[in-house]
Design a protein around this motif. Structure first.
Motif, PDB file in Angstrom:
ATOM      1  N   ALA A  33       0.806  -1.218   0.000  1.00 34.53           N
ATOM      2  CA  ALA A  33       0.000   0.000   0.000  1.00 34.53           C
ATOM      3  C   ALA A  33       0.838   1.267   0.000  1.00 34.53           C
ATOM      4  CB  ALA A  33      -0.932  -0.001   1.212  1.00 34.53           C
ATOM      5  N   HIS A  34       1.948   1.246   0.705  1.00 33.91           N
ATOM      6  CA  HIS A  34       2.812   2.423   0.768  1.00 33.91           C
ATOM      7  C   HIS A  34       4.199   1.976   1.195  1.00 33.91           C
ATOM      8  CE1 HIS A  34       2.736   2.344   5.169  1.00 33.91           C
ATOM      9  NE2 HIS A  34       1.420   2.213   5.105  1.00 33.91           N
ATOM     10  N   GLY A  35       5.169   2.867   0.990  1.00 32.70           N
ATOM     11  CA  GLY A  35       6.527   2.546   1.381  1.00 32.70           C
ATOM     12  C   GLY A  35       6.755   2.741   2.870  1.00 32.70           C
ATOM     13  N   PHE A  36       7.752   2.040   3.392  1.00 33.55           N
ATOM     14  CA  PHE A  36       8.155   2.225   4.781  1.00 33.55           C
ATOM     15  C   PHE A  36       9.557   1.658   4.970  1.00 33.55           C
ATOM     16  CE2 PHE A  36       5.778  -1.769   4.554  1.00 33.55           C
ATOM     17  CZ  PHE A  36       6.625  -2.685   5.182  1.00 33.55           C
ATOM     18  N   TRP A  37      10.237   2.147   6.016  1.00 36.56           N
ATOM     19  CA  TRP A  37      11.581   1.684   6.351  1.00 36.56           C
ATOM     20  C   TRP A  37      11.588   1.229   7.802  1.00 36.56           C
ATOM     21  CZ3 TRP A  37      16.452   3.906   3.792  1.00 36.56           C
ATOM     22  CH2 TRP A  37      16.200   4.239   2.443  1.00 36.56           C
ATOM     23  N   ILE A  38      12.314   0.140   8.069  1.00 37.42           N
ATOM     24  CA  ILE A  38      12.445  -0.383   9.428  1.00 37.42           C
ATOM     25  C   ILE A  38      13.924  -0.362   9.807  1.00 37.42           C
ATOM     26  CG2 ILE A  38      11.948  -2.295  10.988  1.00 37.42           C
ATOM     27  CD1 ILE A  38      10.003  -3.380   8.878  1.00 37.42           C
ATOM     28  N   TYR A  39      14.244   0.324  10.902  1.00 38.48           N
ATOM     29  CA  TYR A  39      15.628   0.412  11.380  1.00 38.48           C
ATOM     30  C   TYR A  39      15.793  -0.531  12.568  1.00 38.48           C
ATOM     31  CZ  TYR A  39      15.853   4.654   8.515  1.00 38.48           C
ATOM     32  OH  TYR A  39      15.812   5.545   7.474  1.00 38.48           O
TER      33      TYR A  39
END
Length: 280
Positions: free
Chosen positions: A218-224
């Motif tokens: 659905a949308h972009g995301f980043w996990i740190y």
């Protein structure tokens, strides 16, 4: 807007209403004391508008409880930490936000990401980044510091070559065809992606357009690591740190990764997108 953010803003509004009613004031009385429109009082109390720190201080004083200002401002700080408007972040241009990204990347061992419409900043060529910053500054009407921002983004990419780090990214195939930059720039960008496939610190998966999906991207995301998730919207960027939310995004990443292809299959999809540019 995130549900968590809106819930917190509604809770802050309820606290404002509580202070007003404890003081025996009507909404009209409060507006007159503050010199505001009655509609502003209503929007703040119902969580439809985010107050400023000055608004909260004035509210506490107007309701006869000036000591409550610190509490209210603490609640606001929690909201702002989670929900960072682009207007505020880009007030002086893109460089500051890029330097923040450099810092977050430097303290992260495992970075996971999903992008659905663009190439991840960590993998962008200087020209692709340059066009992206110029377009974004024009759209947001923010100051242009293009070259400084490009240099900061390129500096961030040094982490790709550091031992002990891992970058696992999923890219929706459509992003390979999204012409947000001139065709020659896109061709060089796709060549860059192909070159990254063999890097031992990078795991690049492409989600084919025709792939079966347990969950849509659905949308972009980043996990740190397991400490932070960032999500961009048109008007803001959310920094999500609670464990349940991070676990939810990790599950989304895992489900999407099941539909991705890697190695020579990913290479083939990227090469096909490059051939479709038809540069002659």
């Amino acid at each position: 807007m995130s549900t968590d953010f809106q819930t917190a803003r509604i809770a802050l509004g309820a606290r404002l209403r509580e202070l007003r009613t404890e003081a025996g004031l009507s909404g009209k009385d409060t507006a007159e004391r503050l010199g505001w429109q009655r509609s502003k009082v209503s929007r703040l109390e119902t969580g439809k508008q985010t107050p400023s720190r000055d608004d909260l201080k004035a509210w506490a004083e107007a309701t006869g409880q000036p000591d409550a200002a610190a509490e209210l401002q603490g609640r606001l700080q929690g909201l702002e930490t989670q929900y960072r408007t682009w207007r505020r972040q880009l007030a002086n241009g893109h460089r500051g936000r890029q330097e923040l990204a450099v810092a977050e990347t430097s303290r992260t061992r495992l970075t996971r990401g999903v992008e659905v419409a663009r190439i991840p900043g960590l993998f962008q060529t200087a020209d692709y980044a340059r066009h992206t910053f110029i377009a974004n500054a024009e759209f947001r009407q923010s100051p242009r510091d293009t070259e400084e921002a490009v240099r900061a983004r390129m500096k961030r990419q040094e982490a790709l070559y550091e031992t002990g780090r891992l970058f696992r990214f999923l890219l929706w195939e459509g992003a390979l065809h999204a012409l947000v930059v001139p065709r020659p720039v896109m061709a060089a960008q796709l060549d860059r992606l192909i070159g990254l496939i063999g890097l031992d610190t990078v795991e690049l998966g492409i989600i084919p357009l025709g792939a079966a999906l347990r969950r849509s991207p659905a949308h972009g995301f980043w996990i740190y690591d397991d400490r932070l998730v960032t999500v961009e919207t048109i008007d803001a960027e959310m920094w999500l740190k609670d464990a349940d939310t991070i676990a939810l995004y990790e599950r989304a990443w895992d489900w999407l990764s099941e539909s991705a292809v890697y190695g020579h299959q990913a290479h083939r999809l990227i090469a096909r997108a490059r051939a479709a540019l038809d540069l002659g």
